[in-house]
Design a protein around this motif. Sequence first.
Motif, PDB file in Angstrom:
ATOM      1  N   LEU B 155     113.507  15.827  21.951  1.00 18.96           N
ATOM      2  CA  LEU B 155     113.955  14.762  22.640  1.00 18.96           C
ATOM      3  C   LEU B 155     114.997  14.930  23.865  1.00 18.96           C
ATOM      4  CD1 LEU B 155     113.651  11.244  23.446  1.00 18.96           C
ATOM      5  CD2 LEU B 155     115.686  11.540  22.231  1.00 18.96           C
ATOM      6  N   TYR B 158     116.057  18.059  27.232  1.00 21.42           N
ATOM      7  CA  TYR B 158     115.972  17.896  28.603  1.00 21.42           C
ATOM      8  C   TYR B 158     117.408  17.481  29.117  1.00 21.42           C
ATOM      9  CZ  TYR B 158     114.763  16.677  33.482  1.00 21.42           C
ATOM     10  OH  TYR B 158     114.877  16.793  34.701  1.00 21.42           O
ATOM     11  N   LEU B 159     118.218  16.545  28.795  1.00 21.49           N
ATOM     12  CA  LEU B 159     119.187  15.987  29.303  1.00 21.49           C
ATOM     13  C   LEU B 159     120.247  16.994  29.176  1.00 21.49           C
ATOM     14  CD1 LEU B 159     118.937  12.032  28.636  1.00 21.49           C
ATOM     15  CD2 LEU B 159     118.907  13.463  30.995  1.00 21.49           C
ATOM     16  N   GLY B 162     119.658  20.082  31.243  1.00 18.61           N
ATOM     17  CA  GLY B 162     119.722  19.558  32.842  1.00 18.61           C
ATOM     18  C   GLY B 162     121.275  19.249  33.078  1.00 18.61           C
ATOM     19  N   VAL B 163     121.911  18.467  32.322  1.00 14.97           N
ATOM     20  CA  VAL B 163     123.046  18.006  32.874  1.00 14.97           C
ATOM     21  C   VAL B 163     124.071  18.905  32.705  1.00 14.97           C
ATOM     22  CG1 VAL B 163     124.822  16.194  32.729  1.00 14.97           C
ATOM     23  CG2 VAL B 163     122.399  15.568  32.545  1.00 14.97           C
ATOM     24  N   GLU B 170     117.706  22.883  35.932  1.00 12.18           N
ATOM     25  CA  GLU B 170     116.632  21.909  36.056  1.00 12.18           C
ATOM     26  C   GLU B 170     115.349  22.419  35.840  1.00 12.18           C
ATOM     27  OE1 GLU B 170     116.779  19.375  39.773  1.00 12.18           O
ATOM     28  OE2 GLU B 170     118.855  19.480  39.722  1.00 12.18           O
TER      29      GLU B 170
END
Lengths: 477, 506, 660, 104
Positions: B155, B158-159, B162-163, B170
Amino acid sequence: MTLPSILPDVALLALAALLLLAGLAGNEKSERLAFPAAIGGTALLFLLSLLVQPSPEKFLGCWSVTPAGLHFRQLFLFATLLVEAFARSYFRRGGDGKGPLERGSEFLATLHLVLLGAFAVVSVDNLLALFVGLELATIPLYCLVAWRAGDRRGGEAAVKYVVMGAGASCFDLFSFSYLYGLAGSLDFGAVATRVASIQDGSGSSGLLRVAVAALFAGVGFKLTIFPFQMWAPDVYEGAPTPVTLLLSVVSKSAAVAFLLVLMHGPLAPALAKTQELVLLLSALTMTVGNLGAIHQRHLRRFMAYSSVAQAGFILAALVGPADRATGAALFYLFVYAATNTLAFAVFAVAGEERGETFECLRGLSRRSPALAGILAVCMFSLAGIPPVAGFVGKFFLFSSAASAGHYLFVVFAALNGTLSLYYYLHVLREAYIVPEEEGKENGALRVDPLQKVLLGCLLLAVVLLGLLPQLSDFLSR
Amino acid sequence: MSSPLLLSAIWVVPLLAAFATLFLKRDDHLAVKLVHAVCHGGNLLLAISLLVSFLAETEGALPASGTVTQLHFAMDRIWIPALNIHYNVGVDGLSMLMILLTAMIIFAGVFASWGIRDRAREFFILLDLLVAGVYGTFMSFDLFALFLFYEVAVLPMYLLIGVWGTGRKEYSAMKLTLMLVAGSALLMGGILALYFGSHLQTFDLNVLSQYPFPRSFQRLFFPILFFGFGVLSAIFPFHTWSPDGHASAPTAVSMLHAGVLMKLGGYGILRVAMYVLPEGATEWFPWLILPIAVNVAYGPFVALRQRDLKYITAYSSVSHLGLVLLGLAVCTFTGIKGSAMQMISHGLLTGLFFALIGMIYGRTHTRNVDEMGGLMKRMPFLGVSFVLAGFAGLGLPGLSGFVAESTIFLGAFENPSAVVRGCTVVAILSIVTTAVYILRAANRMLHGPLPERFGTLTDAVWNERLAVIVLLIGLFGMGLFPGWIADALDGSVAPLFNNLVRAVVP
Amino acid sequence: MENAAALPFALRHVWIVLALPLLSFVLNGLWTCRKKESWSGPISTVLAGANWIFGTLCVWQWWKASAGLPGRSMVPWSFDWLTFGQLGTFRPLTAGIGALLDPISAMMVFVVATIAFFVHVYSIGYMREDPARGRFFPLLSLFAFAMLGLVLATNVFQMYVFWELVGVSSYQLIGFWYHKPSAVAASKKAFIVTRFADAFFLLGIVVLAWVVRSFDFSVLNSAAAAEALLRPVSFGFFEAPALPVAAALVFAGGWGKSAMFPLHIWLPDAMEGPTPVSSIIHSATMVVAGVFLSARMFPLFSAVPSVMGLIAFVGAFTAAFAAVVAIAQQDIKRILAFSTLSQIGYMLFALGAAAVCGGGVLVAGYSASMFHVFTHAFFKCLLFLVAGSVIHVAGNNMLSCMGGLRTKMPLTYLSALAATLAISGIPPFSGFWSKDEIVASAFQAGHPVLGTVGLLVGALTAFYMFRFFFLIFHGEARSDRSHAHEDRWMTFPIVCLAIPSLCAGILAKPLFESAFRPRLLPWVQAVEGTHAAFVPVAATLLALLGAVAAWFLYCGPKADVARALDAEHRPAWYRLVYRKFCIDEIWLFVVRRILFERVAAPIKWFDRKIVDGAMNLVGKSVVLAGWCVNALQNGSLATALAFAAGGFILVWLLAGNLFP
Amino acid sequence: MTGFSLSAVLVLAALLFAVGLYGLLSRRNLIGMLLCVELMLNAANVNLVAFARFESGDPASGALLSVFSIAIAGAEMAVALAILVAMHRRRRTLDADELNELQG
């Protein structure tokens, strides 16, 4: 002393009437009291429904409170409570730039009538009462959607909704007329025996085929199943946000209840056949819903496509055996209600000044990390990712489908879940990754106390439902 | 000191750390890091104490002749009665070692990401979630709980990428997340098929493994489970997420992901696919060995042409993971034990590599091997550690890589079939290309003349040294004294192997 | 393993031989971390000395204790390091670490310990000004530890473990001055070429382990193992009896490490490292590892005539090739490197030629090869140390800057003379005895062609060694000699090593003939055979001829030294020989053009474009489908209703074929 | 009054339903569309009455359902027309095709 099982229904009727009278009184004091009264009333009713025991006795010859029916009542009350709590702070904060709500108590009265219609759908045992219940759950919605028909988009949405709704109710009535024709009587039992005899080959199934088709057309509209969901994005965008929430939560639950009642009631003998139909429609619906949502930039329209996709997932559960399907659908609808309200609450707060589009979420993680965290929990729950409730809910849906042996369909549905994760993550991309344009990094957003309470409770609900789902055992007892 | 509650504490502690971080102020970076250093340090000590008591318990035990995995510190509570889901937690040799590996890597990871400033609280909360998921997967023996923890581990990726990532973050984050979740979509179908297909209405792995699934059922669902788990361990056609994902991920995340998460795939295949569907395994593996052999031989060649250090390490992970899968695919006792050892060794190895690359990137702000040179003079500590990690990667005896690789090769050769024998020969000869690209990278970066713009670089500071030393201890520990690891793994691989043998000649 | 109690002290604690260099490595390594380089030299030298003494004591006690044992081999100490396979249909396989003492391993222990000590002493002088000496001594001790481990290996797995460690320490030492790109390239080349050969070695080990189910040499060289290996084994691509393939694969490992013909390219470049490194690694110990491995597996190899033939041919060809190339080299270290190649070729060809063409194995061949290993170690190490001193004085490696050093460095000059006489095979020095044995055994075993090649190479050896000697020490000085002097630390080991170069041959000859007898398989009968009388005479004559020719060309009155030193204006064949027959360029072409451009690049393109492209394609098509769904939603009521009606008809048709 | 059979009425009702559906799809004026919806509703009523008359075991409920549906249709049309009026006051048009601001 055991409370009479009919008490919640009667109390609801009384509450609706009371609100209507307050509306008629029309003075300023009653307006101010309308919302607290409604929220308090609904909360009381919800508690009442938790205490009441289902009983087999029939009131007015057709109305009875079955165990599943009681659970659905609790679901409807829970969802309506959330909608009202959301509406209260939404309209007081000048809802999406169109000013506070006029005639609040009438709004709430109509809302409760919709609720009553939904109650009727799950309590009756003949086609007539079912049709009346269904219409009672739909026509007030036309009024609610058209509450702000004054502005351009609101009017357009209302018209589209009305015309489509009317068309759908024609199909419903048409199918009922054929069912009546087949069975000679409106009673579910009679229809079921006749359908059983047709299944054994003693009579042409021409009429039955048209009846089932028309039935699916009718319920398809209300449950946004694939060919009949074209209205959803426009109406979700045009209607005021609380009504959109109502459409996506209460109306959809009522439609699911309606379909369950029909599939396991009068059409029970042809269950295998209807389930294959449901399987196909579910696959189509979830795919179209997911594909549609990829390019959305307007939040409410995005939630429309998301709810179409979720409808597809819920349909997947209906493919399973009766008890498992009802339990799974109920649990998922509870989770879906909580998650959707949470999402709309966050969008309402974020979109207050900049309008409910993806841009309003930009840089949310910097402006208010808590809200961004809640949004993340929301999106992961909608996508069905653990540890939040959506995952367990989806797992129940898929287990119900798998118990009917459709393993590869479960894989297809899970892959569709992955596709849904793609656009849910786009929301998080706006909140976390896309850099804020300079000069726009203003301070944290104003969140008033009721919204704080609502957000907090819902966050707890969504997270805890995932980890300790005693609720699911409560449902599938 | 070895009560089952302690075992569950291992995945609860990170969540507690995350919960505690919620209440810290936004710009109080040091407090966030201290909280996490303490929590994960405590977790590491807890894991070590559990390992010690585990070894004490399994001291002289002869490997089981049965086909059911013996669990230590086991605990079994009903969780969701509706689907008869239990919180069934326990540890055998492999799980215990993997938990220790995770504890070491996250401990090093926390110290390797000491420089995170932007939204540090969210970074560490997501990292805790990731680690809690990994711990949970390794210790749970209930299929549903395993699958839930498995997806929790996927989970936050991605963050996190991405961050806090770099480069095309991205695109890589989305690609990585979607491919992994698509893999787990296959698992969703597979798990429910096992639950309902077996008419036993249970998710307990040990019970399911004894149920004689019909051959046609196994033939259909083994590949689904294999590729479901295989996507995470970069099986050939689905490995493209690994280079992009790791290249864009921040240091601690790529350490954890390459070091531990990719092992979840191999672990899942071993624990679920092979254990519950043995006939499916023995039937499909002679065909699945071809993409695996491509994995092994293919990675080094592509790594040869890469310029970016992280891409080189990512492709080396693809090749090493291919070895893990090769060890499983040959279905011999030594092979499976070798693949278990390779999981541990590669975990330490890649964790160290990505930590060092992160630290060097922090200084030179470039990961292109051609732009760097002669860094050994300015950063002897990092240089020597990088060379050690490189040698562990190419299988130098005395370090963990050699022990695992030789076990796999010996095990793989025991499978008499020609196709497998060919793949084994290719795998053995691929240690040359592995040496080539590792040395090329090390030499280009560390040796040769030092460009003047790197003249003022500083060597590792205390927190980076601590991270590197912890992992080096692991590498040397396994490399110099592999005996105790081999015995611990015997206990966990024996039941699986007996199950496989029983399936081949029922 | 004999009961430990009965063994004398040194044998009971054989592990100290390994522990001392490891301790020195760890101690110095830590010391260097705390920036106290000056301490590392003395510490490691003291420990190396202690190791030398303890090693000699061990060998002495082993000699006395193993009198009665068959083949004088005993395993005083070993422990189980790693077990493979507890269950399953195959017997459990365990790899142990231990010390096997038998004639060849005892000899090697003595040689390695001695040379390690002297090189350490020499390095104190050589590396005095180098700031990185704190890093040099630990690596040197690591190499000593690895080499001793390899030599004492009780099983082929342990040998592979230390084999790799030797490779790594040589990589580190060759690339010691890592700021020099040429040194870095040389170290990478050395490691990769040896690694290439080690891959085949590992494959050989795996095949042996699978067939014989054990790693121990005692089991591998047994008759049972040989029969087991005769069964055909499938290698995926082909099916072949295991024995020849496994033997060839194992020998391939030695092929790379001892830099035999096609894989010799890394040794001349390895001269980039400091000279003490070349003296210990690339003269006496590491490059001999291949010969040691073949000797260790001799009983198994001798059962396979084809492999013996391969060894003989490779040895002979490399000896000849290296001797020819050495003649034209200008860099003194490269001359010595090629001379080492040539001598190792001798050793291997001696082992190979031991297979008598009519069947059976000539025992003398085996002992001759081992004897040459023993003597060569000393004089080649001495030559490298001399070269080191000379380079220290002349400033670079090229012959053009040397000459006339006789007056400035008398002791070095005399030691160099001793070593040159020894290596050229002039009687009574050590080289004569061992090289003559080899050539004689070749003739005896019925290989006249190999014998003559041996003799001719002997002549060439004498020629290029005396060319090396005269061009360095005689003639007039070709660069300023103001500060030329003989450093005390460097000259002492040179002088000490001169002694064994002179007398090792005579003293050790009877010992080698008696002790070094291979324990052959039962069905391979040992052939005793006597010397061919003419060989020593012919060898000495040819050696003297070579020496005189070198004197005439490079030192005599009419010597045209200038022409001898300039390699450019020479006939084409000379330039070809000078550029080492362009073997390096061929390898470079194969690796760079074919392996990198033709193989790696297409694979990378395939990975990025096709496999990655496919994934992106899936993504794009889904996004496109999303766009289509949105396009469909044009907001008009009519389309919505049309869809609804169409949907009704669709469901009606579907219901049609569902219901009977 | 006698002389036509159940199937004839059913065909009539089906035709009526088809005409209504066709009208709903093709007409542009919103009022016209509501008219067509009424047609479809009444087709269903014809069905009900026919079944009640010809073969039903319990004719009263059929007739009862048609009466109820007429009442509900009335309510529905009231709401629909109210919405049309409100929309017209703002948009000055009753043409369905002009209502395409909400799309995508």
